[in-house]
Design a protein around this motif. Structure first.
Motif, PDB file in Angstrom:
ATOM      1  N   ARG A   9       0.772  -1.332  -0.158  1.00 32.66           N
ATOM      2  CA  ARG A   9      -0.166  -0.151  -0.176  1.00 32.66           C
ATOM      3  C   ARG A   9       0.983   1.389  -0.218  1.00 32.66           C
ATOM      4  NH1 ARG A   9      -2.507   1.417   5.298  1.00 32.66           N
ATOM      5  NH2 ARG A   9      -0.352   2.231   5.570  1.00 32.66           N
ATOM      6  N   ALA A  12       2.412   1.791  -3.312  1.00 37.48           N
ATOM      7  CA  ALA A  12       1.491   2.396  -4.373  1.00 37.48           C
ATOM      8  C   ALA A  12       1.375   3.940  -4.237  1.00 37.48           C
ATOM      9  CB  ALA A  12       0.369   1.475  -4.302  1.00 37.48           C
ATOM     10  N   ALA A  16       2.257   6.864  -6.713  1.00 35.67           N
ATOM     11  CA  ALA A  16       1.278   8.183  -7.046  1.00 35.67           C
ATOM     12  C   ALA A  16       1.531   9.413  -6.586  1.00 35.67           C
ATOM     13  CB  ALA A  16      -0.054   7.478  -6.394  1.00 35.67           C
ATOM     14  N   VAL A  86      -6.264   5.162  -4.503  1.00 35.71           N
ATOM     15  CA  VAL A  86      -5.098   4.015  -4.257  1.00 35.71           C
ATOM     16  C   VAL A  86      -5.364   3.437  -2.654  1.00 35.71           C
ATOM     17  CG1 VAL A  86      -2.589   3.770  -3.779  1.00 35.71           C
ATOM     18  CG2 VAL A  86      -3.708   5.335  -5.809  1.00 35.71           C
ATOM     19  N   TRP A  89      -8.221   1.122  -3.008  1.00 30.76           N
ATOM     20  CA  TRP A  89      -7.899  -0.288  -3.744  1.00 30.76           C
ATOM     21  C   TRP A  89      -6.970  -1.147  -2.884  1.00 30.76           C
ATOM     22  CZ3 TRP A  89      -5.805   2.614  -8.746  1.00 30.76           C
ATOM     23  CH2 TRP A  89      -6.884   2.509  -9.785  1.00 30.76           C
ATOM     24  N   TRP A  90      -6.109  -0.832  -2.295  1.00 28.77           N
ATOM     25  CA  TRP A  90      -5.353  -1.631  -1.479  1.00 28.77           C
ATOM     26  C   TRP A  90      -5.700  -1.744   0.007  1.00 28.77           C
ATOM     27  CZ3 TRP A  90      -3.121   0.248  -5.906  1.00 28.77           C
ATOM     28  CH2 TRP A  90      -2.339  -0.602  -6.479  1.00 28.77           C
ATOM     29  N   ILE A  98       1.456  -4.167  -7.668  1.00 29.06           N
ATOM     30  CA  ILE A  98       1.232  -2.846  -8.173  1.00 29.06           C
ATOM     31  C   ILE A  98       1.800  -2.762  -9.571  1.00 29.06           C
ATOM     32  CG2 ILE A  98       2.125  -0.328  -7.970  1.00 29.06           C
ATOM     33  CD1 ILE A  98       3.193  -1.295  -4.876  1.00 29.06           C
TER      34      ILE A  98
END
Length: 170
Positions: A9, A12, A16, A86, A89-90, A98
């Motif tokens: 997480r 990611a 981002a 993000v 999602w995680w 990823i």
């Protein structure tokens, strides 16, 4: 959330925050073959451990490398730098691999296996080229060369076996 999940997480989110659109990918699942019951003498056969894909397709040709369609139905087109998206999602799929969308902050020269390595070496030697960008070993034994974005899409360079260019839309 387990430690590896937090690491995924946070990684990611880190991509981002640097302007690299991310998307969740399927992840590897262990699968066992040769599992047998305990024998009469109390010994148990040792299973062979391999890796399957979270998509659960036993014939998956892209284990842990393709988009989690339930979260990103449009694949790489759904990639984002939006922190809230993000995190969502995680949170839903903490083990997700990823995916990084190419063509925004970088393009990737994708070199697969010994044939690809030989092809790119010969090409670089012939044209006096050297790479000064990041180089990453892939899970499949190939290489990714990270280069400045060109505006190109995804193409297979002519006469370079097992070499692909990943740009806009990749």
């Amino acid at each position: 959330m387990s430690r590896p999940s937090v690491v995924l997480r946070d990684a990611a989110l880190g991509y981002a925050s640097r302007g690299i659109p991310v998307l969740p990918l399927h992840y590897p699942l262990p699968h066992y073959s040769g599992v047998q019951p305990v024998t009469d003498d109390g010994q148990q056969a040792h299973p062979t451990v391999g890796a399957g894909c979270s998509c659960r397709d036993p014939h998956c040709g892209q284990v842990a490398k393709h988009p989690l369609g339930v979260l990103v139905p449009h694949g790489v087109k759904d990639a984002t730098t939006n922190r809230a998206r993000v995190l969502a999602w995680w949170t839903q799929q903490p083990q997700a691999n990823i995916g990084l969308a190419t063509g925004h902050r970088f393009d990737v020269l994708d070199v697969d296996g010994p044939a690809g390595a030989q092809a790119i070496r010969a090409f670089a030697d012939e044209h006096g080229l050297e790479s000064s960008g990041p180089l990453v070993r892939t899970g499949g034994g190939g290489w990714h060369y990270y280069l400045a974005p060109t505006g190109l899409g995804n193409v297979a360079p002519r006469d370079l076996e097992q070499v692909d260019w990943r740009g806009r839309g990749g």
